[in-house]
Scaffold this motif. Structure first.
Motif, PDB file in Angstrom:
ATOM      1  N   ALA A  60     -30.129  24.958  56.741  1.00 37.93           N
ATOM      2  CA  ALA A  60     -29.649  23.480  56.350  1.00 37.93           C
ATOM      3  C   ALA A  60     -30.236  22.696  57.359  1.00 37.93           C
ATOM      4  CB  ALA A  60     -28.100  23.612  56.327  1.00 37.93           C
ATOM      5  N   TYR A  61     -30.226  22.846  58.627  1.00 38.20           N
ATOM      6  CA  TYR A  61     -30.764  21.938  59.570  1.00 38.20           C
ATOM      7  C   TYR A  61     -32.115  21.470  59.420  1.00 38.20           C
ATOM      8  CZ  TYR A  61     -31.746  19.712  64.178  1.00 38.20           C
ATOM      9  OH  TYR A  61     -32.492  18.941  64.887  1.00 38.20           O
ATOM     10  N   ILE A  62     -33.065  22.547  59.028  1.00 36.17           N
ATOM     11  CA  ILE A  62     -34.548  22.072  58.828  1.00 36.17           C
ATOM     12  C   ILE A  62     -34.476  21.250  57.491  1.00 36.17           C
ATOM     13  CG2 ILE A  62     -36.662  23.351  58.552  1.00 36.17           C
ATOM     14  CD1 ILE A  62     -35.788  23.481  61.343  1.00 36.17           C
ATOM     15  N   ASP A  63     -33.780  21.867  56.391  1.00 36.20           N
ATOM     16  CA  ASP A  63     -33.892  21.184  55.161  1.00 36.20           C
ATOM     17  C   ASP A  63     -33.569  19.489  55.260  1.00 36.20           C
ATOM     18  OD1 ASP A  63     -34.830  23.609  54.191  1.00 36.20           O
ATOM     19  OD2 ASP A  63     -32.975  24.183  53.309  1.00 36.20           O
ATOM     20  N   GLY A  64     -32.691  19.281  56.043  1.00 35.36           N
ATOM     21  CA  GLY A  64     -31.812  18.038  56.001  1.00 35.36           C
ATOM     22  C   GLY A  64     -32.691  17.068  57.013  1.00 35.36           C
ATOM     23  N   ASP A  65     -33.531  17.666  58.028  1.00 32.28           N
ATOM     24  CA  ASP A  65     -34.122  16.885  59.103  1.00 32.28           C
ATOM     25  C   ASP A  65     -35.093  15.911  58.354  1.00 32.28           C
ATOM     26  OD1 ASP A  65     -34.256  17.030  62.248  1.00 32.28           O
ATOM     27  OD2 ASP A  65     -36.216  16.426  61.513  1.00 32.28           O
ATOM     28  N   GLU A  66     -35.093  14.825  58.791  1.00 26.49           N
ATOM     29  CA  GLU A  66     -35.754  13.648  58.239  1.00 26.49           C
ATOM     30  C   GLU A  66     -37.258  13.814  58.834  1.00 26.49           C
ATOM     31  OE1 GLU A  66     -33.018   9.818  57.076  1.00 26.49           O
ATOM     32  OE2 GLU A  66     -33.469  10.347  59.176  1.00 26.49           O
ATOM     33  N   VAL A  67     -37.213  14.155  60.009  1.00 31.70           N
ATOM     34  CA  VAL A  67     -38.742  14.126  60.795  1.00 31.70           C
ATOM     35  C   VAL A  67     -39.453  15.316  60.277  1.00 31.70           C
ATOM     36  CG1 VAL A  67     -39.868  14.553  63.062  1.00 31.70           C
ATOM     37  CG2 VAL A  67     -37.730  13.161  63.006  1.00 31.70           C
ATOM     38  N   VAL A  68     -38.881  16.558  60.050  1.00 37.19           N
ATOM     39  CA  VAL A  68     -39.569  17.627  59.282  1.00 37.19           C
ATOM     40  C   VAL A  68     -40.175  17.185  57.837  1.00 37.19           C
ATOM     41  CG1 VAL A  68     -39.205  19.923  58.207  1.00 37.19           C
ATOM     42  CG2 VAL A  68     -38.390  19.336  60.549  1.00 37.19           C
ATOM     43  N   ALA A  69     -39.438  16.473  57.144  1.00 35.20           N
ATOM     44  CA  ALA A  69     -39.614  16.029  55.878  1.00 35.20           C
ATOM     45  C   ALA A  69     -41.025  15.147  56.006  1.00 35.20           C
ATOM     46  CB  ALA A  69     -38.497  15.413  55.278  1.00 35.20           C
ATOM     47  N   ALA A  70     -40.657  13.879  56.667  1.00 38.49           N
ATOM     48  CA  ALA A  70     -41.500  12.948  56.891  1.00 38.49           C
ATOM     49  C   ALA A  70     -42.881  13.300  57.217  1.00 38.49           C
ATOM     50  CB  ALA A  70     -41.008  11.734  57.650  1.00 38.49           C
ATOM     51  N   THR A  71     -43.029  14.177  58.117  1.00 40.44           N
ATOM     52  CA  THR A  71     -44.165  14.917  58.682  1.00 40.44           C
ATOM     53  C   THR A  71     -44.979  15.907  58.010  1.00 40.44           C
ATOM     54  OG1 THR A  71     -42.954  16.492  60.219  1.00 40.44           O
ATOM     55  CG2 THR A  71     -43.295  14.307  61.187  1.00 40.44           C
ATOM     56  N   ARG A  72     -44.347  16.472  56.950  1.00 38.59           N
ATOM     57  CA  ARG A  72     -44.965  17.416  56.299  1.00 38.59           C
ATOM     58  C   ARG A  72     -46.294  17.255  55.823  1.00 38.59           C
ATOM     59  NH1 ARG A  72     -40.751  18.650  52.994  1.00 38.59           N
ATOM     60  NH2 ARG A  72     -39.687  19.666  54.625  1.00 38.59           N
ATOM     61  N   PRO A  73     -46.763  16.387  55.184  1.00 40.70           N
ATOM     62  CA  PRO A  73     -48.025  15.860  54.651  1.00 40.70           C
ATOM     63  C   PRO A  73     -49.065  15.937  56.081  1.00 40.70           C
ATOM     64  CG  PRO A  73     -46.391  14.357  53.606  1.00 40.70           C
ATOM     65  CD  PRO A  73     -45.707  15.042  54.477  1.00 40.70           C
ATOM     66  N   VAL A  74     -48.304  15.422  57.155  1.00 41.07           N
ATOM     67  CA  VAL A  74     -49.601  15.000  58.033  1.00 41.07           C
ATOM     68  C   VAL A  74     -49.891  16.609  58.755  1.00 41.07           C
ATOM     69  CG1 VAL A  74     -49.889  14.092  60.292  1.00 41.07           C
ATOM     70  CG2 VAL A  74     -48.642  12.902  58.436  1.00 41.07           C
ATOM     71  N   LEU A  75     -48.905  17.477  58.804  1.00 38.39           N
ATOM     72  CA  LEU A  75     -48.916  18.659  59.381  1.00 38.39           C
ATOM     73  C   LEU A  75     -49.795  19.689  58.369  1.00 38.39           C
ATOM     74  CD1 LEU A  75     -45.208  19.859  60.555  1.00 38.39           C
ATOM     75  CD2 LEU A  75     -47.010  18.627  61.740  1.00 38.39           C
ATOM     76  N   ASP A  76     -49.709  19.332  57.173  1.00 38.35           N
ATOM     77  CA  ASP A  76     -50.646  19.939  56.419  1.00 38.35           C
ATOM     78  C   ASP A  76     -51.962  19.421  56.287  1.00 38.35           C
ATOM     79  OD1 ASP A  76     -48.529  21.408  54.982  1.00 38.35           O
ATOM     80  OD2 ASP A  76     -48.236  19.816  53.230  1.00 38.35           O
ATOM     81  N   ARG A  77     -52.299  18.443  56.274  1.00 39.80           N
ATOM     82  CA  ARG A  77     -53.613  17.821  56.593  1.00 39.80           C
ATOM     83  C   ARG A  77     -54.275  17.938  58.032  1.00 39.80           C
ATOM     84  NH1 ARG A  77     -55.419  11.458  56.064  1.00 39.80           N
ATOM     85  NH2 ARG A  77     -57.405  11.431  56.996  1.00 39.80           N
ATOM     86  N   LEU A  78     -53.431  18.108  58.952  1.00 37.92           N
ATOM     87  CA  LEU A  78     -53.880  18.739  60.376  1.00 37.92           C
ATOM     88  C   LEU A  78     -54.256  19.869  60.303  1.00 37.92           C
ATOM     89  CD1 LEU A  78     -54.394  17.990  63.296  1.00 37.92           C
ATOM     90  CD2 LEU A  78     -51.884  18.644  63.681  1.00 37.92           C
ATOM     91  N   SER A  79     -53.461  21.066  59.535  1.00 35.12           N
ATOM     92  CA  SER A  79     -53.896  22.510  59.502  1.00 35.12           C
ATOM     93  C   SER A  79     -55.247  22.658  58.613  1.00 35.12           C
ATOM     94  CB  SER A  79     -52.621  23.019  58.582  1.00 35.12           C
ATOM     95  OG  SER A  79     -53.060  24.315  58.210  1.00 35.12           O
ATOM     96  N   ASP A  80     -55.338  21.848  57.689  1.00 34.27           N
ATOM     97  CA  ASP A  80     -56.669  21.856  56.856  1.00 34.27           C
ATOM     98  C   ASP A  80     -57.867  21.388  57.602  1.00 34.27           C
ATOM     99  OD1 ASP A  80     -55.252  22.919  54.738  1.00 34.27           O
ATOM    100  OD2 ASP A  80     -55.213  20.844  53.662  1.00 34.27           O
ATOM    101  N   GLU A  81     -57.633  20.410  58.652  1.00 38.06           N
ATOM    102  CA  GLU A  81     -58.817  19.866  59.379  1.00 38.06           C
ATOM    103  C   GLU A  81     -59.507  20.826  60.369  1.00 38.06           C
ATOM    104  OE1 GLU A  81     -57.814  15.243  58.945  1.00 38.06           O
ATOM    105  OE2 GLU A  81     -57.300  16.106  60.624  1.00 38.06           O
ATOM    106  N   THR A  82     -58.144  21.441  61.077  1.00 39.49           N
ATOM    107  CA  THR A  82     -58.335  22.275  62.087  1.00 39.49           C
ATOM    108  C   THR A  82     -58.601  23.782  61.886  1.00 39.49           C
ATOM    109  OG1 THR A  82     -55.969  22.582  62.737  1.00 39.49           O
ATOM    110  CG2 THR A  82     -57.215  20.732  63.846  1.00 39.49           C
TER     111      THR A  82
END
Length: 260
Positions: free
Chosen positions: A85-107
């Motif tokens: 619930a902490y992870i699911d409700g964390d605004e930073v985790v939600a906001a950064t998800r697309p950037v983390l996905d892109r960084l994963s694809d790039e590297t």
């Protein structure tokens, strides 16, 4: 006739019980597997009778589980639900998800998002490497800030005086490369401020190098993102590519979290 309310338990007793409950759950969270009553009592120092009663209560509530004999104890399912619930409700985790996905694809390497919590960093999100040889770090893992690129990226956003207060009394070595003196760590943090990113060159895990940048949506920074690469795969050209990708991700992360 109004009933006379029953006397309440002393406030101090309630506070002590709450503290012991939290410490007990943290004990199990930091030590996977099942443990005997004697092991728990030795580690925490609580009276055995009150510890047993607390364990039985937590078992009934689902926060602690036991084996078939009912004599060994470990963290329960309800703790997982609260952590999720902490992870699911964390605004930073939600906001950064697309950037983390892109960084994963790039590297194509392992990506982590972590938060500074006292003297440690706690992993909030991961993206697995696309390679066969890859590190594994679970969400919720806690590591010393001074031995990780994530932690050093975050410590570097504090003043030297704040860092001195944050650090543990002793910097325990995790590998032969871990910085174990305050002077060496402060010198490294000064360098991180100059170059804009942090490194962990086998300081936390042998055979693994990590690079990290903080996410500057608050000052000092609370969260950071990293890229972990096995030494066997880290050429100078690949290291430069990862640094460039992290700098670009930092700009996107700053935009994604500017409202937080």
């Amino acid at each position: 006739m109004a009933q006379t309310p029953s006397p309440a338990a002393p406030v101090g007793a309630n506070v002590k019980s709450a503290v012991r409950t939290v410490e007990l759950l943290e004990f199990f969270a930091g030590r996977p597997g099942l443990h005997s009553l004697a092991e728990v009592q030795e580690a925490l120092g609580y009276p055995k009778s009150s510890l047993y009663m607390l364990l039985r209560t937590l078992v009934e509530l689902g926060w602690v589980e036991t084996d078939v004999t009912g004599t060994r104890y470990g963290i329960g399912m309800r703790a997982l639900l609260v952590g999720t619930a902490y992870i699911d409700g964390d605004e930073v985790v939600a906001a950064t998800r697309p950037v983390l996905d892109r960084l994963s694809d790039e590297t194509t390497e392992t990506i982590h998002l972590a938060r500074l919590d006292g003297v440690d960093v706690v992993y909030l999100a991961t993206r697995a490497s696309q390679h066969y040889l890859r590190p594994f770090t679970r969400v919720g893992r806690r590591l010393p800030a001074y031995s990780t690129s994530l932690g050093k990226a975050l410590l570097a956003t504090h003043t030297d005086e704040e860092i001195e207060k944050l650090l543990p009394e002793r910097l325990e070595p995790l590998t032969e490369h871990t910085l174990t003196t305050r002077a060496a760590l402060l010198e490294e943090l000064h360098a991180i401020r100059e170059r804009g990113y942090a490194t962990d060159r086998e300081e936390n895990t042998l055979g693994l190098c990590c690079f990290a940048v903080d996410i500057p949506y608050r000052t000092p920074s609370r969260d950071a993102v990293s890229c972990s690469v096995p030494v066997a795969r880290l050429t100078p050209g690949r290291e430069q590519m990862i640094r460039d990708a992290l700098f670009a991700a930092r700009e996107r992360l700053a935009l994604a979290t500017r409202h937080l």
